[in-house]
Enzyme design. Structure first.
Site, PDB file in Angstrom:
ATOM      1  N   LYS A 164       0.837  -1.220   0.000  1.00 22.08           N
ATOM      2  CA  LYS A 164       0.000   0.000   0.000  1.00 22.08           C
ATOM      3  C   LYS A 164       0.862   1.256   0.000  1.00 22.08           C
ATOM      4  CE  LYS A 164      -2.718  -0.725   3.661  1.00 22.08           C
ATOM      5  NZ  LYS A 164      -3.872  -0.542   4.579  1.00 22.08           N
TER       6      LYS A 164
ATOM      7  N   LYS B 179       2.775   2.133   2.516  1.00 26.94           N
ATOM      8  CA  LYS B 179       2.706   2.689   3.877  1.00 26.94           C
ATOM      9  C   LYS B 179       3.765   2.027   4.748  1.00 26.94           C
ATOM     10  CE  LYS B 179      -1.866   4.278   5.136  1.00 26.94           C
ATOM     11  NZ  LYS B 179      -3.019   4.095   6.032  1.00 26.94           N
TER      12      LYS B 179
HETATM   13  N1  C2G Z   1     -10.545   6.717   9.234  1.00 25.07           N
HETATM   14  C1  C2G Z   1     -11.598   7.550   9.646  1.00 25.07           C
HETATM   15  N2  C2G Z   1     -11.316   8.797  10.097  1.00 25.07           N
HETATM   16  C2  C2G Z   1     -10.036   9.232  10.173  1.00 25.07           C
HETATM   17  C3  C2G Z   1      -8.968   8.398   9.780  1.00 25.07           C
HETATM   18  C4  C2G Z   1      -9.251   7.120   9.315  1.00 25.07           C
HETATM   19  O1  C2G Z   1     -12.771   7.161   9.587  1.00 25.07           O
HETATM   20  N3  C2G Z   1      -9.795  10.514  10.647  1.00 25.07           N
HETATM   21  C5  C2G Z   1     -10.888   5.381   8.724  1.00 25.07           C
HETATM   22  C6  C2G Z   1     -10.450   5.163   7.269  1.00 25.07           C
HETATM   23  O2  C2G Z   1     -11.413   5.697   6.376  1.00 25.07           O
HETATM   24  C7  C2G Z   1     -10.375   3.639   7.213  1.00 25.07           C
HETATM   25  C8  C2G Z   1      -9.998   3.239   8.652  1.00 25.07           C
HETATM   26  O3  C2G Z   1     -10.196   4.408   9.467  1.00 25.07           O
HETATM   27  O4  C2G Z   1     -11.649   3.086   6.893  1.00 25.07           O
HETATM   28  C9  C2G Z   1      -8.552   2.807   8.772  1.00 25.07           C
HETATM   29  O5  C2G Z   1      -7.737   3.832   8.221  1.00 25.07           O
HETATM   30  P1  C2G Z   1      -6.223   3.440   7.809  1.00 25.07           P
HETATM   31  O6  C2G Z   1      -5.568   2.788   8.948  1.00 25.07           O
HETATM   32  O7  C2G Z   1      -5.614   4.646   7.174  1.00 25.07           O
HETATM   33  O8  C2G Z   1      -6.510   2.317   6.726  1.00 25.07           O
HETATM   34  P2  C2G Z   1      -6.180   2.358   5.161  1.00 25.07           P
HETATM   35  O9  C2G Z   1      -4.738   2.610   4.936  1.00 25.07           O
HETATM   36  O10 C2G Z   1      -7.186   3.259   4.561  1.00 25.07           O
HETATM   37  O11 C2G Z   1      -6.423   0.815   4.761  1.00 25.07           O
HETATM   38  O12 C2G Z   1      -8.150  -2.771   2.201  1.00 25.07           O
HETATM   39  C10 C2G Z   1      -8.438  -1.533   2.816  1.00 25.07           C
HETATM   40  C11 C2G Z   1      -7.192  -0.890   3.356  1.00 25.07           C
HETATM   41  O13 C2G Z   1      -6.444  -1.791   4.145  1.00 25.07           O
HETATM   42  C12 C2G Z   1      -7.580   0.343   4.166  1.00 25.07           C
END
Ligand code: C2G
Length: 158
Positions: free
Chosen positions: A51, A53
């Site tokens: 990803k 990350k």
């Molecule tokens: N999120 C949120 N509000 C934020 C930050 C994050 O609602 N201020 C939500 C994101 O939309 C996501 C979840 O928290 O649904 C996890 O965020 P991340 O850890 O950044 O996950 P991500 O990298 O988006 O991975 O297959 C899907 C991916 O693995 C998602």
């Protein structure tokens, strides 16, 4: 009369959840409210590389923190983009939900489960937390450099 036990409605989401913050908590609460059990696919360190990350906390710690959250029933490793369909089948998922920064990206799953996108929590993100911590460290370094400079001036005057 036997009590009718409704089937457990299972909800599924995925994410890295690094530096666990209130945006994550509020999303997991809202997703958990969509069913009876919430299963979270926590991105492994290897999948994070895919990803693009790099998390501060390793997978094992991020998974442990997620499992300590009262809204989460189970944590499974997220190792690929393609595992969602099989996870939905394996765990009998009734609803798949993500934050709306992913809106539309997983509509293809609507053939096998309900797909929901929920509004993100504004003003907080793992990147923001990293930036704030970075700024605190820089400020401390600046103060230490100033103190060292003053100390050297005192020593030079001796
Ligand atoms: N999120 C949120 N509000 C934020 C930050 C994050 O609602 N201020 C939500 C994101 O939309 C996501 C979840 O928290 O649904 C996890 O965020 P991340 O850890 O950044 O996950 P991500 O990298 O988006 O991975 O297959 C899907 C991916 O693995 C998602």
């Amino acid at each position: 009369m036997n009590k009718v036990i409704s089937p457990q409605r299972r909800v599924l989401t995925y994410g890295t959840f690094d530096l666990f913050h209130v945006g994550h908590v509020r999303l997991l609460k809202r997703i958990a409210d969509l069913g009876d059990e919430l299963i979270v696919g926590c991105s492994t360190d290897g999948f994070n590389e895919l990803k693009g990350k790099k998390s501060i906390f390793p997978y094992e710690e991020r998974a442990e923190i997620l499992l300590s959250c009262k809204y989460v029933s189970q944590v499974i490793p997220e190792q690929s983009w393609e595992q969602k369909e099989s996870d939905i089948e394996t765990y009998g998922i009734d609803c798949f939900a993500m934050g709306d920064d992913w809106a539309g990206q997983f509509d293809y799953l609507e053939g096998i489960t309900r797909v929901v996108y929920l509004p993100r929590t504004p003003g907080i993100s793992t990147t923001h937390v990293k930036d704030v911590v970075g700024a605190v460290i820089e400020d401390k370094k600046k103060r230490l450099r100033n103190a060292a400079k003053l100390l050297n001036e005192v020593i030079d005057r001796m």
